[in-house]
Write an enzyme that holds these catalytic residues in place. Structure first.
Site, mmCIF file in Angstrom:
data_model
loop_
_atom_site.group_PDB
_atom_site.id
_atom_site.type_symbol
_atom_site.label_atom_id
_atom_site.label_comp_id
_atom_site.label_asym_id
_atom_site.label_seq_id
_atom_site.Cartn_x
_atom_site.Cartn_y
_atom_site.Cartn_z
ATOM 1 N N CYS A 190 0.547 5.032 -28.040
ATOM 2 C CA CYS A 190 1.834 4.206 -28.425
ATOM 3 C C CYS A 190 2.009 3.700 -27.214
ATOM 4 O O CYS A 190 2.547 2.393 -27.410
ATOM 5 C CB CYS A 190 2.947 5.000 -28.894
ATOM 6 S SG CYS A 190 2.991 6.148 -30.283
HETATM 7 C C1 BEZ Z 1 -0.198 9.155 -29.008
HETATM 8 O O1 BEZ Z 1 0.665 8.048 -29.081
HETATM 9 O O2 BEZ Z 1 -1.098 9.033 -28.063
HETATM 10 C C2 BEZ Z 1 -0.322 10.185 -30.038
HETATM 11 C C3 BEZ Z 1 0.674 10.449 -30.705
HETATM 12 C C4 BEZ Z 1 0.838 11.422 -31.690
HETATM 13 C C5 BEZ Z 1 -0.638 12.091 -31.749
HETATM 14 C C6 BEZ Z 1 -1.524 11.720 -31.116
HETATM 15 C C7 BEZ Z 1 -1.576 10.610 -30.095
#
Ligand code: BEZ
Length: 215
Positions: free
Chosen positions: A45
């Site tokens: 994110c």
């Molecule tokens: C991320 O944004 O890195 C992420 C969020 C939830 C699960 C896996 C990755």
């Protein structure tokens, strides 16, 4: 309830990093992209928000407003914004909805219980000036989105909205486009006086219209 293409997207009020907004009013008469993030302070994110912020001038050129969402508190968003700058060099330059009670996430079907009961998947909703859903995408949490692809589909959507053309596989802005099947050859002669290349009677390529009379 699932949102279908052509539906008027649900309106809502929400707190964001740029103040409280009323979504339809905030959209105004332009285009919008609403996209969700599973959670603050997560690696993928963080990279996505940096990438989107760097491309914001390209969205602006197309009269498209960006708005992100995650199911976190506003105070968390403020801290995360600093991390995004540290990690990607980009300053968050569009609002991020603090949807800690999941009101918007539920309204838009962003929670997919088989993936997670508590966080959203990576949803993208492209909304037209008529407030109708023009495109939706769903990615799992583990796959970061390609914001150049989102710009590419917006270019296609905006061309279709203005001219009677569709875009072929792997089309990029500037490539030839396709005359939509609902336009007869007779009508096409008026709309595309420079002519077209018919590979099949139903597959008619023309140069990408850039100006002139919208059809
Ligand atoms: C991320 O944004 O890195 C992420 C969020 C939830 C699960 C896996 C990755």
């Amino acid at each position: 309830m699932a949102l279908n293409l052509g539906d008027v997207v649900p309106d809502f009020e929400a707190d964001t990093t740029e103040g409280r907004i009323s979504f339809h009013k905030w959209l105004g008469d332009g285009w919008g992209v609403l996209f969700s993030h599973p959670k603050n302070f997560t690696p993928v994110c963080t990279t996505e928000l940096g990438a989107a912020a760097k491309l914001k001038p390209e969205f602006d050129k197309r009269n498209v407003k960006l708005i992100g969402l995650s199911v976190d508190l506003l105070s968390n968003h403020d801290q995360w914004t600093q991390d995004i700058k540290d990690a990607t060099g980009a300053t968050l330059n569009f609002p991020l909805i603090a949807d800690h009670d999941k009101t918007v996430a539920n309204l838009y079907g962003m929670i997919h219980p088989n993936a997670s009961d508590t966080t959203t998947v990576r949803s993208v909703f492209v909304v037209g000036p008529d407030k109708k859903l023009k495109l939706s995408l769903t990615y799992p949490a583990s796959t970061g989105r390609n914001f150049d692809e989102i710009l590419r589909v917006i270019d296609s959507l905006q061309l279709t909205a203005k001219f009677s053309v569709a875009t072929p596989a792997d089309w990029k802005n500037g490539d030839e486009v396709i005359i939509v099947p609902s336009v007869s050859d007779d009508a096409a002669k008026e709309k595309f006086p420079a002519g077209w290349k018919a590979v099949k009677p139903y597959l008619r390529y023309v140069a990408q219209p850039t100006a002139g009379k919208p059809s």
